[in-house]
Design an enzyme around this catalytic site. Structure first.
Site, short mmCIF file in Angstrom:
data_model
loop_
_atom_site.label_atom_id
_atom_site.label_comp_id
_atom_site.label_asym_id
_atom_site.label_seq_id
_atom_site.Cartn_x
_atom_site.Cartn_y
_atom_site.Cartn_z
N ILE A 283 -4.11 13.41 -13.69
CA ILE A 283 -3.43 12.79 -15.21
C ILE A 283 -2.76 11.25 -14.50
CG2 ILE A 283 -2.38 12.74 -17.05
CD1 ILE A 283 -2.33 15.82 -16.77
N CYS A 284 -3.08 10.14 -15.19
CA CYS A 284 -2.22 8.99 -14.90
C CYS A 284 -1.17 8.78 -15.85
CB CYS A 284 -3.20 7.75 -14.64
SG CYS A 284 -2.03 6.36 -14.16
#
Lengths: 179, 849
Positions: A118-119
C-alpha cells in the site's frame, strides 16, 4: 409553602495523579517489549470497543505483533460489498515506527500493487505515534474510495479510476473473497 | 446383774454395788487384765485351737457378772479390728498393687486378674472366717451358764447378732476407707472377662439351637473347645448336662460376688457386673445390627438377652440364694438383689422379681441402643427403602418402647442439613451454579448475620463464626481461656464417637465442615464470591451515615481467614477508606472552626458545614460506581466546592471529585401544619428542593433543572408522589407530566398516613443502587467478550471453541480480564448462536452473515 432544610452526605472520589507518560522520541531504540505489548493490548481493546463499521483487526493466535485486518468497501464507492483482508506487522519499536500493512486479498486500486503493498503517507514518512491500528484501518478504508491517482502503484487502476462504472466492473471481475 | 450395758442408770447402780463391796474391785481388775491378755492370744491365734478356752470363759463370766459386758465386747472388737487392719487389709490390697497405674485395658491379662482376685478374696475370707470363729467364742463365753433360761437364750441371740453386725461393720468400713481407686476397675475387668467367656460358651449353645444345620459344625467346635477348657480346669462332669447352675464358671463368679458382698462390697460388685453386662449387650447389639438393614434384629437381640445375660443372672442369683440360705451370717448385708433371690428356687422356672427387673432393664437398654444406631443411620435406611423396611420396623418398635421420638427428629434434621450442605449432589450444584442469585444470596447471608428467616443458627456468618471458635478452641484446648460456662456447655455437648468411627481421626476434625469451602466448590471460584461481597460491601459503606464499620470489619476478618488476606485486600482498602474519611472529615471541619474563631467566616451558604460528612474513596479499589449526572441545589453545591477546597488545602495535591448522585440526605419538610422527615438519596432531595421556589413543574422542565433524563426523573419523582408530597397530573402534552406540591391537608388519605414525624428510608429501590451490581458487571464483561469474539471471527473466519478460548485468554487481559472456563465460554457462545449472531458449523464458530 414548604421550606426545605437539607443535610447532605455526599460521596466523592479523590483523584489519583496519573504519572505523565510522555516519552521523548529519541529513546526509540530502548523501548522495552513490555510497553509495546501494553500499547498493542490497549489498541486492541479500543479497537474492539469502538465498533467502527467495516474495519476490524485481531492479533494472530500466538503473536500480538502480527495482526489480521479486515476492511469492507464503503457504501457508494466502487468497492461497496467487497471485503479485503490485510496483514499488519508491528515492529518492536512500535509505535515509534509504523507497522507494515499489506493487502492479503488482491485489490484493484491505484495505490495498491499486485503484491498488496500500500502506498499511504501515514504508513511511511507521515507516521506518528499518535496513530493506531484503528486510524490506520480507517485511513485505508477511506483510501479505497479516494485514491491518490497522481503517484499510482497500479497505473491501470489509476487510468481506469475516471470511469467509475467500468472500474466497478473491473473490481467485481477481479474480486476474490477470502474463503 | 443382767443389765443392759448401755443404760446409764444401771451403770450408776453398778458403781453403788462396787462401793459396798470393795473386794469386787480387785476381782474386776484381775479379771480384766487376764481378759485382755487372753483376748490378745485368742484373737491372734484363732486359727489354731484355742490354748485356754476355759480360762477365757471364766474371765468373761466374771466381768459379765460385774456388768462389764459392753466394755469387754468393745475391747474384743477393737482388738479384732486392729488386727484386721494390720494384717488382712493391707495384705488384701497388696494383691492389686500391680494394677495401680494401669489405664489401658489391653495391657490387662484377664486370667491374671481373675487369679489375683480369687486368691485375694480367698485369703481375706479365710481371715474373716477365723475372726468370726473368735467372735463365736466370745458369744459362747458370754452365753455360758445361761442357756437354761429362755430369757438367756434370747439374750444370747441378741448378743450374737449384735456382735456379728458390729464385726461386719468393722470389716466393711475398714476396707471401704482403704479402698484403692483402681479396685472398681479391677472388678469391672474381672466381670467383663468372665462374661465374655460365658458369652462365648452360651452364645455357642444359643446359636447352635437357633441356627441352621450347615453351621452346626462350627458351633460344635465352639462347644467342644469350651468343654475342653472346662475339663482342663477340673470341672465336675455334671457340666456336660449344660446345666448352667452347676457351671463352674458361674459358681466361680458367684463365689466372687458372694465374697465381695460379705466384705461389704455389695454395690461395688453389682455395679461392676451390671456395667459389664451392659457393655456386652451394647457390643452385641452393634454386632447384630451392623449396617445391614434388610433383616429385623430385634428378636435376635431379645433372644440373646434371654440366652446369655439373663441365664447368667439367673444362675448367679440362684447360687447366691443358695449360699444365703446356708450361711446366715451375711444376711444383714443383703442387697436388694439378694433379697429377691431368696424367692428364687434353683431349677424352678418361675422367674423371680429380680430377674424380671433385670430383663426389663436389659431390654430397654437394647431398644435404646438399637434405636440410636438406627437413628444415626436413618438417612441410609431411607435410601435403601424398601429393602430396609425390616430396620424401620425395628426402629418403630424401639421407639414405641423408649418414646424418644424427638431424638429421631433432631438427628434426622441434622443429617439432612449435613447432607444437603456437604454432599450436595451434582444436579443441585449445577442448579445452584445456574441461578443468578445464588452468589448474591450467599453473600447476603454472609454480610447480614440475621437475614435468614430461621433461627440465628441458620446464619452463614454465625456458622463460619462457630467454625472459627472451634478452631480457636482446638488451639487452646488445655488452657483456661474458655470460661467455665462455655466449658460446661462444651462438656454437655460432648458425645462419644460412634463405634465405627476411625479412631485415628479426632472427632473434631472429622465433624468440622468447611462450609465456605463447600460453597466455593459449588460456585467454582472464590473470586466470584469475593467480588459479590465487595459490591455489597461498597453499597453498604456508601449508604452509611456514620463511620461505624465495626461489624463490617469483623466480617472481613472472618472472610480473610477463609479466603486469604490477598483476596480481601480491596475490601480492606474500602474499609480503610471509611476510617480515613472519618479522620479527614474531622480535619476539614476543624479548619472551619479555626476560621470562625478568627472571624473570617462568611455566612454565604445557608447550609452549615457541620451537617455534612464526606466519604472519600480510593475508587481504583472500589467496584465500578454508578455515574449519574445531577444538578444539586446551589447552596449544597457551594458547600461541596468549599469542602473540596479545604480538602485540597489539607491534602495537596489531592483534589476531590464529587459523585453527587451518591450518599444519603436527611431532610425535613416543613409545611404550615406539619413537619416530615425523610432519609433519601441526593436526587430525591434535589427534586423536592426545586419545589421550594416553584410549586409546580412539568417533568421536562424539572428534568432539565435537575440535569437528569426525563425517564430517570419520572422514576425518582414517584417516591414523592407515593408519600403524598407531590401530585401528578397530565399536562398539555401527553408525554409531559405536571408535578405539583401538595400543600396543607387538602390532599386525600395519603397525606394522613404520612403526617406527623415519619422517617422513611427511600433506599432499596432497584434503581437506587450506588454500585454496579455483579450482574451488571458480568453483562459488561460479556459485552467485551462478544466484541472480541466478533473481532477475531471477522478476521479469521471460523474458529473452534478452544481456539476462541485461548485467544481470549491471550489477548483479553485488560480490565475485564477473561477468566471464564471453557464451559462458561461454550454456554455464552451458545447464547450468541441462539441470538443468531453466530453460527456453529462442524464444531467451528463463525459470524452469521
Amino acid at each position: 409553602m414548604a421550606t426545605i432544610n437539607n443535610q447532605d452526605n455526599n460521596n466523592n472520589r479523590q483523584i489519583n495523579n496519573v504519572a505523565s507518560s510522555k516519552q521523548p522520541l529519541q529513546t526509540v531504540k530502548s523501548v522495552d517489549t513490555q510497553s509495546v505489548l501494553k500499547r498493542l493490548q490497549s489498541e486492541l481493546m479500543s479497537l474492539m470497543m469502538s465498533g467502527d463499521p467495516g474495519i476490524s483487526a485481531f492479533p494472530e493466535e500466538d503473536n500480538i505483533f502480527c495482526w489480521k485486518g479486515t476492511i469492507t468497501g464503503s457504501k457508494d464507492t466502487v468497492f461497496e460489498g467487497t471485503e479485503y483482508k490485510l496483514s499488519l506487522s508491528f515492529p518492536t519499536d512500535y509505535p515509534f515506527k509504523p507497522p507494515k500493512v499489506k493487502f492479503e486479498t488482491g485489490c484493484f486500486h491505484p495505490n495498491v500493487d499486485i503484491y498488496g503493498t500500500i502506498c499511504l503517507d501515514i504508513l511511511q514518512d507521515k507516521w506518528s505515534s499518535a496513530y493506531d491500528v484503528r486510524t490506520i484501518l480507517i485511513s485505508i478504508q477511506s483510501l479505497l474510495g479516494e485514491p491518490n491517482t497522481s503517484s499510482p502503484l497500479n497505473a491501470q487502476a489509476a487510468a481506469l479510476w475516471e470511469n467509475q462504472e467500468d472500474y466497478r466492473k473491473m473490481v467485481e471481475k477481479l474480486y476474490k473473497p477470502a474463503a | 446383774m443382767t443389765v443392759d450395758a448401755t443404760s446409764a442408770v444401771c451403770n450408776l447402780g453398778l458403781l453403788d454395788s462396787l462401793s459396798q463391796h470393795p473386794g469386787s474391785v480387785t476381782e474386776i481388775s484381775h479379771a480384766w487384765n487376764a481378759f485382755c491378755i487372753s483376748t490378745e492370744s485368742v484373737v491372734s491365734n484363732c486359727t489354731s485351737t484355742n490354748p485356754d478356752p476355759s480360762n477365757f470363759v471364766s474371765q468373761v463370766r466374771i466381768l459379765r457378772n460385774h456388768g462389764l459386758q459392753s466394755l469387754l465386747q468393745h475391747h474384743f472388737l477393737t482388738t479384732i479390728q486392729e488386727l484386721f487392719e494390720k494384717n488382712s487389709v493391707s495384705k488384701f490390697w497388696q494383691h492389686f498393687d500391680a494394677y495401680t497405674n494401669v489405664i489401658d485395658t489391653d495391657l490387662i491379662h484377664e486370667d491374671e486378674v481373675q487369679q489375683v482376685l480369687h486368691t485375694a478374696l480367698e485369703e481375706i475370707t479365710l481371715e474373716k472366717q477365723n475372726q468370726e470363729r473368735c467372735l463365736a467364742m466370745l458369744t459362747h463365753a458370754l452365753q455360758f451358764g445361761k442357756e437354761t433360761t429362755s430369757e438367756g437364750s434370747q439374750k444370747s441371740d441378741t448378743d450374737r447378732v449384735y456382735l456379728s453386725s458390729k464385726y461386719q461393720l468393722i470389716v466393711s468400713s475398714t476396707l471401704m476407707t482403704t479402698l484403692p481407686r483402681h479396685f472398681p476397675q479391677i472388678l469391672h475387668w474381672y466381670f467383663k472377662g468372665r462374661l465374655e467367656e460365658l458369652n462365648t460358651s452360651l452364645d455357642g449353645e444359643y446359636q447352635g439351637l437357633d441356627r441352621s444345620q450347615d453351621e452346626e459344625d462350627m458351633d460344635l467346635d465352639n462347644k467342644n473347645k469350651f468343654l475342653h477348657e472346662k475339663s482342663d480346669t477340673g470341672s465336675d462332669k455334671s457340666y456336660q448336662g449344660k446345666s448352667l447352675e452347676n457351671s463352674k464358671l458361674v459358681k466361680n463368679i458367684g463365689k466372687v460376688v458372694h465374697d465381695l458382698r460379705s466384705l461389704g462390697f455389695t454395690s461395688l460388685a453389682e455395679d461392676a457386673y451390671a456395667s459389664a453386662i451392659f457393655m456386652l449387650l451394647k457390643a452385641k447389639v452393634n454386632e447384630f445390627a451392623g449396617d445391614d438393614y434388610r433383616s429385623s434384629v430385634l428378636d435376635a437381640i431379645k433372644g440373646w438377652i434371654q440366652a446369655v445375660p439373663l441365664q447368667f443372672l439367673h444362675a448367679l442369683l440362684a447360687y447366691l440364694g443358695d449360699t444365703l440360705s446356708n450361711g446366715r451370717h451375711s444376711s444383714i448385708l443383703k442387697s436388694p438383689l439378694a433379697s429377691h433371690s431368696n424367692s428364687l428356687y434353683p431349677g424352678s422356672d418361675a422367674p423371680s422379681e429380680g430377674i424380671v427387673r433385670w430383663q426389663l432393664r436389659l431390654e430397654y437398654f437394647a431398644y435404646e441402643t438399637l434405636q440410636d444406631l438406627r437413628i444415626a443411620k436413618l438417612f441410609e435406611i431411607i435410601v435403601d427403602y424398601p429393602d430396609s423396611s425390616a430396620a424401620i420396623e425395628d426402629l418403630k418398635q424401639c421407639l414405641e418402647y423408649t418414646g424418644q421420638h424427638s431424638k429421631l427428629v433432631d438427628s434426622f434434621i441434622s443429617a439432612l442439613r449435613y447432607r444437603l450442605l456437604t454432599a450436595v449432589g451434582e444436579p443441585i450444584r449445577e442448579y445452584l451454579r445456574g441461578r443468578k442469585d445464588t452468589i448474591k444470596c450467599i453473600v447476603t447471608m454472609l454480610t447480614d448475620g440475621t437475614s435468614g428467616p430461621g433461627s440465628v443458627g441458620d446464619s452463614l456468618l454465625e456458622e463460619i463464626n462457630r467454625d472459627e471458635e472451634n478452631l480457636d478452641g482446638a488451639g487452646l484446648d488445655d488452657e483456661i481461656s474458655t470460661d467455665d460456662k462455655q466449658a460446661w456447655i462444651d462438656a454437655e455437648r460432648w458425645e462419644p464417637d460412634p463405634v465405627e468411627a476411625d479412631p485415628l481421626k479426632s472427632s473434631r476434625s472429622r465433624r468440622k465442615i468447611d462450609i465456605l469451602g463447600m460453597i466455593v466448590s459449588i460456585i467454582g471460584s472464590k473470586d466470584q464470591l469475593v467480588n459479590e461481597y465487595r459490591v455489597m460491601l461498597a453499597e453498604k459503606l456508601l449508604n452509611k451515615t456514620d463511620y461505624d464499620i465495626d461489624s463490617e470489619i469483623r466480617t472481613l476478618e472472618l472472610l480473610k481467614i477463609h479466603f486469604g488476606e490477598s483476596s480481601m485486600q480491596k475490601c480492606e482498602i474500602m474499609l480503610n477508606d471509611l476510617i480515613d474519611s472519618k479522620r479527614t472529615n474531622t480535619n476539614v471541619k476543624a479548619t472551619i472552626k479555626q476560621k470562625m474563631q478568627s472571624g473570617i467566616d462568611s455566612r454565604e451558604t445557608d447550609v452549615p458545614m457541620d451537617v455534612f460528612d464526606a466519604t472519600i474513596i480510593s475508587s481504583n479499589f472500589w467496584p465500578p460506581i454508578q455515574e449519574e449526572a445531577l444538578n444539586i441545589p446551589g447552596t449544597v453545591d457551594n458547600l461541596l466546592t468549599d469542602y473540596a477546597t479545604r480538602f485540597n488545602e489539607i491534602k495537596t495535591p489531592r483534589k476531590l471529585l464529587w459523585k453527587k448522585n451518591l450518599g444519603t440526605v436527611k431532610l425535613e419538610l416543613q409545611f404550615e401544619d406539619r413537619e416530615l422527615q425523610f432519609t433519601v438519596t441526593p436526587i430525591h432531595a434535589s427534586i423536592i428542593m426545586q419545589f421550594q421556589e416553584q410549586t409546580s413543574w412539568t417533568s421536562k422542565d424539572l428534568a432539565a433543572a435537575i440535569g437528569v433524563p426525563v425517564d430517570v426523573l419520572n422514576r425518582r419523582v414517584s417516591f414523592w408522589i407515593s408519600k403524598g408530597i407531590l401530585a401528578e397530573s397530565f399536562g398539555t402534552d401527553s408525554s409531559d407530566h405536571v408535578f405539583t406540591l401538595v400543600d396543607g391537608m387538602i390532599d386525600n388519605g395519603k397525606t394522613g398516613i404520612s403526617s406527623g414525624n415519619c422517617e422513611e428510608l427511600a433506599a432499596d429501590e432497584d434503581g437506587d443502587r450506588s454500585v454496579a451490581s455483579v450482574e451488571d458487571q458480568l453483562r459488561k464483561e460479556m459485552t467485551v467478550y462478544e466484541k472480541f469474539i466478533t473481532g477475531m471471527l471477522t478476521n479469521f473466519g471460523s474458529m473452534a471453541l478452544d481456539r476462541i478460548h485461548n485467544t481470549l485468554k491471550m489477548f483479553c487481559i485488560a480490565d475485564p480480564t477473561y477468566d471464564k472456563s471453557l464451559q462458561q465460554l461454550q454456554s455464552f457462545l451458545s447464547g450468541l448462536v441462539a441470538e443468531e449472531k453466530l453460527e456453529l458449523r462442524d464444531g467451528m464458530y463463525l459470524l452469521k452473515k
